[in-house]
Scaffold this active site. Structure first.
Site, mmCIF file in Angstrom:
data_model
loop_
_atom_site.group_PDB
_atom_site.id
_atom_site.type_symbol
_atom_site.label_atom_id
_atom_site.label_comp_id
_atom_site.label_asym_id
_atom_site.label_seq_id
_atom_site.Cartn_x
_atom_site.Cartn_y
_atom_site.Cartn_z
ATOM 1 N N HIS A 155 0.832 -1.218 0.000
ATOM 2 C CA HIS A 155 0.000 0.000 0.000
ATOM 3 C C HIS A 155 0.863 1.264 0.000
ATOM 4 O O HIS A 155 0.426 2.301 0.483
ATOM 5 C CB HIS A 155 -0.950 0.025 1.203
ATOM 6 N N SER A 276 14.919 21.208 -17.121
ATOM 7 C CA SER A 276 13.699 21.956 -17.361
ATOM 8 C C SER A 276 14.050 23.235 -18.101
ATOM 9 O O SER A 276 15.106 23.826 -17.865
ATOM 10 C CB SER A 276 13.021 22.288 -16.024
ATOM 11 N N LYS A 282 16.003 21.676 -11.904
ATOM 12 C CA LYS A 282 15.367 20.389 -12.163
ATOM 13 C C LYS A 282 16.282 19.350 -12.820
ATOM 14 O O LYS A 282 17.121 19.655 -13.642
ATOM 15 C CB LYS A 282 14.133 20.574 -13.065
ATOM 16 N N GLU A 289 9.590 8.005 -16.858
ATOM 17 C CA GLU A 289 8.194 8.422 -17.043
ATOM 18 C C GLU A 289 7.622 7.877 -18.342
ATOM 19 O O GLU A 289 6.467 7.436 -18.401
ATOM 20 C CB GLU A 289 8.095 9.950 -17.025
#
Ligand code: ARG
Length: 459
Positions: A155, A276, A282, A289
Site C-alpha cells: 500500500h 527543465s 530540475k 516516465e
C-alpha cells in the site's frame, strides 16, 4: 493499373485508393515478402508447375527488385496499393510473361500473412533479446547491491525491510515471464500459411510443406480458411508487448518515485536525466516516465486490434489489413524503450544510506517482534495484538517503540537486538524470501534462467 483489371473496368476512384492503400505501412515487409516470393517460386518449380528456366527468370527478377529496394531506386506507381502488389508488378515488368507466373496458386491473402509471420517471428526474438539484456542489467545491479536493504512496501506504506537485490530481482522475474511468453508466442506462430490461396487452397499441385520448410517455418497450416483469417499471433504479440510494457511501467514508476527528494533512494546519471526549460534546479526522470507512459499506448494497440478482430466472418476481410500498424508501433516502441531503460538502470546511483535509514525505522521491525514472540511460544494472533498495541501507544505517547519493547515483560532487552540496523532483514530465511541466504540462492537461479534464455535466443 490494378491486379484485378479483368473483372473491374477502369481506374479505381482516387478516394478509394487513398483510403485503402497500405504501402507506406507495409513497406517494411518488403524483405519478408521477397523471401516468401522466392520460396513460392521454388515450390512451383519443385511441383513442376513452372519450368526450371522460368523459376530462374523469376528469381533473378526478385533479386533485381531486392536490389532496387535496397538502393532506393525502386519506382513505386500510383496503383501499388501495398508492397506485395508493388513487388509483383515490378517482377512482371522485368520478367514479362514469365513474371506474370509469380502469383500462380497464390493470393495476397496467404502472401501477406506469410510475410507478417516472418516479420513477427524475427521481431519478437529481437524484443526478447532486449528483455534479456535488461535482465542482465538487473542481475548486475542486484549482484553489486550486496547487503544493502530498503523498506519493502505494501500500500506504499513501509512494511518490512528487504534486500535491494531482492527488490531488483522481483522486476527481473516478471521480465523472465515476459521472455517465456514471447518465446511461446513464437512457437505458436511458427506456421506457414502459403498454399492456402485466397481461402481454399488450389487445384494446382502446390507443395506447402516444402515451402514452409524452405522459409524456416516449423510447419504448414492445417486449414486454409484459418490460415488466411487467423491473426491470433498478432493479438498474442500485442498482449505480450502490452504486459511487458506494464512491467516496464512499474519499474519506471519506482525509478520516478525513488529519485524524488522525498524518497532519495537513487539519483540519475546526468546523461540519463533531462532538465527543465524554466526551472534551473530540475533533473527529471523522463525515460522512467515514458517507460510508464508508453504502456497506455501498448494496451491501446492490443484493445484496438481485438476490437478489429471481433465478429469478423471467415475468411479474409480487408479489416485484417489493420493488423500491421498496431504491431509495428508496439514493436517500434519496445525497440526504443528497452535499450533506454537498460541505460537508465545501469547508471542510476543507489543511495544506500537513505535506503537503510528508511528501513531502520522503528516500526519496520514490528512483524519481527511478533515472530520473536511466536518463537517463544506465543500464538501469532496474540503476538500481533501485543506488538500492534505497543506501536499504537508509542505513537500516542511520542516515545520510541524500542523503549516500550525494553520495558515489556514478554520482550525486554533481548528483543531489543531486533532494532539493530540490518538485523531484521538478515533474519528472513524463507526460500525465495528477502534475506541474504535466500537471495544468494535466488541470484544463482536467476542467473541460470537469464543465461539459458540468452543462449536460446542467440541461436
Ligand atoms: N494490404 C492488404 C492486407 O494487408 C492486402 C490484402 C488484400 N487482399 C485482398 N483480398 N483484397 O491485408
Amino acid at each position: 493499373m490494378t491486379l484485378w483489371q479483368g473483372r473491374i473496368q477502369g481506374e479505381p476512384a482516387p478516394e478509394l485508393m487513398a483510403f485503402t492503400v497500405s504501402l507506406s505501412v507495409d513497406l517494411r515487409l518488403a524483405e519478408d515478402d521477397l523471401a516468401g516470393c522466392r520460396a513460392h517460386v521454388r515450390g512451383l518449380e519443385r511441383s513442376g508447375i513452372i519450368a526450371g528456366e522460368e523459376a530462374k527468370v523469376l528469381l533473378t527478377a526478385l533479386d533485381r527488385v531486392a536490389q532496387e529496394l535496397e538502393e532506393a531506386t525502386f519506382v513505386f506507381r500510383p496503383g501499388d496499393e501495398d508492397v506485395h502488389t508493388a513487388i509483383e508488378r515490378r517482377v512482371t515488368e522485368i520478367g514479362g510473361s514469365v513474371g506474370a507466373k509469380l502469383h500462380t496458386g497464390r493470393s495476397r491473402n496467404d502472401q501477406v500473412v506469410t510475410a507478417l509471420r516472418l516479420y513477427t517471428k524475427r521481431q519478437l526474438r529481437r524484443v526478447a533479446r532486449a528483455v534479456v539484456a535488461l535482465q542482465e542489467v538487473l542481475l548486475d545491479r542486484a549482484d553489486a547491491a550486496g547487503d544493502t536493504y530498503l523498506p519493502g512496501y505494501t500500500h506504499l506504506q513501509r512494511a518490512q525491510p528487504v534486500l535491494l537485490a531482492h527488490h531488483l530481482l522481483a522486476h527481473g522475474w516478471a521480465l523472465a515471464r515476459d521472455v517465456d511468453r514471447l518465446r511461446a508466442t513464437i512457437v505458436r506462430l511458427d506456421v506457414c500459411p502459403l498454399g492456402a490461396g485466397a481461402l481454399a487452397g488450389s487445384s494446382l499441385a502446390l507443395d506447402p510443406d516444402g515451402v514452409a520448410a524452405d522459409l524456416g517455418f516449423a510447419r504448414r497450416f492445417d486449414n486454409s480458411l484459418d490460415a488466411v483469417a487467423d491473426r491470433d499471433f498478432v493479438a498474442e504479440a500485442l498482449f505480450d508487448l502490452a504486459l511487458l510494457g506494464v512491467h516496464l511501467s512499474r519499474l519506471g514508476e519506482e525509478i520516478v518515485l525513488w529519485s524524488t527528494e522525498e524518497f532519495g533512494f537513487l539519483h540519475l546519471d546526468d546523461s540519463w536525466a533531462t532538465g527543465s526549460s524554466m526551472l534551473p534546479q530540475k533533473k527529471n526522470p523522463d525515460v522512467a516516465e515514458l517507460a510508464r507512459g508508453k504502456s497506455g499506448r501498448l494496451i491501446g494497440q492490443l484493445a484496438g486490434f481485438l476490437a478489429t478482430l471481433k465478429g469478423l466472418p471467415l475468411a479474409y476481410n480487408r479489416d485484417l489489413q489493420e493488423d500491421k500498424e498496431p504491431l509495428f508501433d508496439a514493436v517500434d516502441q519496445m525497440n526504443l524503450a528497452l535499450p533506454a531503460i537498460c541505460g537508465l538502470l545501469a547508471t542510476v546511483g543507489f543511495d544506500d544510506h537513505r535506503m537503510r535509514a528508511a528501513a531502520d525505522s522503528d516500526t519496520s521491525v514490528a512483524v519481527d517482534l511478533a515472530e520473536w514472540l511466536v518463537d517463544r511460544g506465543m500464538p501469532f494472533r496474540d503476538a500481533h495484538a501485543l506488538v500492534g498495541g505497543l506501536v499504537r501507544s508509542c505513537i500516542e505517547r511520542h516515545v520510541p517503540l524500542a523503549e516500550l519493547v525494553e520495558a515489556h515483560p514478554d520482550l525486554g532487552t533481548e528483543a531489543l537486538a531486533l532494532f539493530e540496523p540490518g538485523v531484521a532483514v538478515a533474519r528472513r530465511r524463507t526460500p525465495g524470501g528477502a534475506g541474504p541466504g535466500p537471495v544468494a540462492e535466488q541470484l544463482a537461479r536467476f542467473r541460470a534462467v537469464v543465461r539459458e534464455n540468452g543462449e536460446a535466443l542467440s541461436e
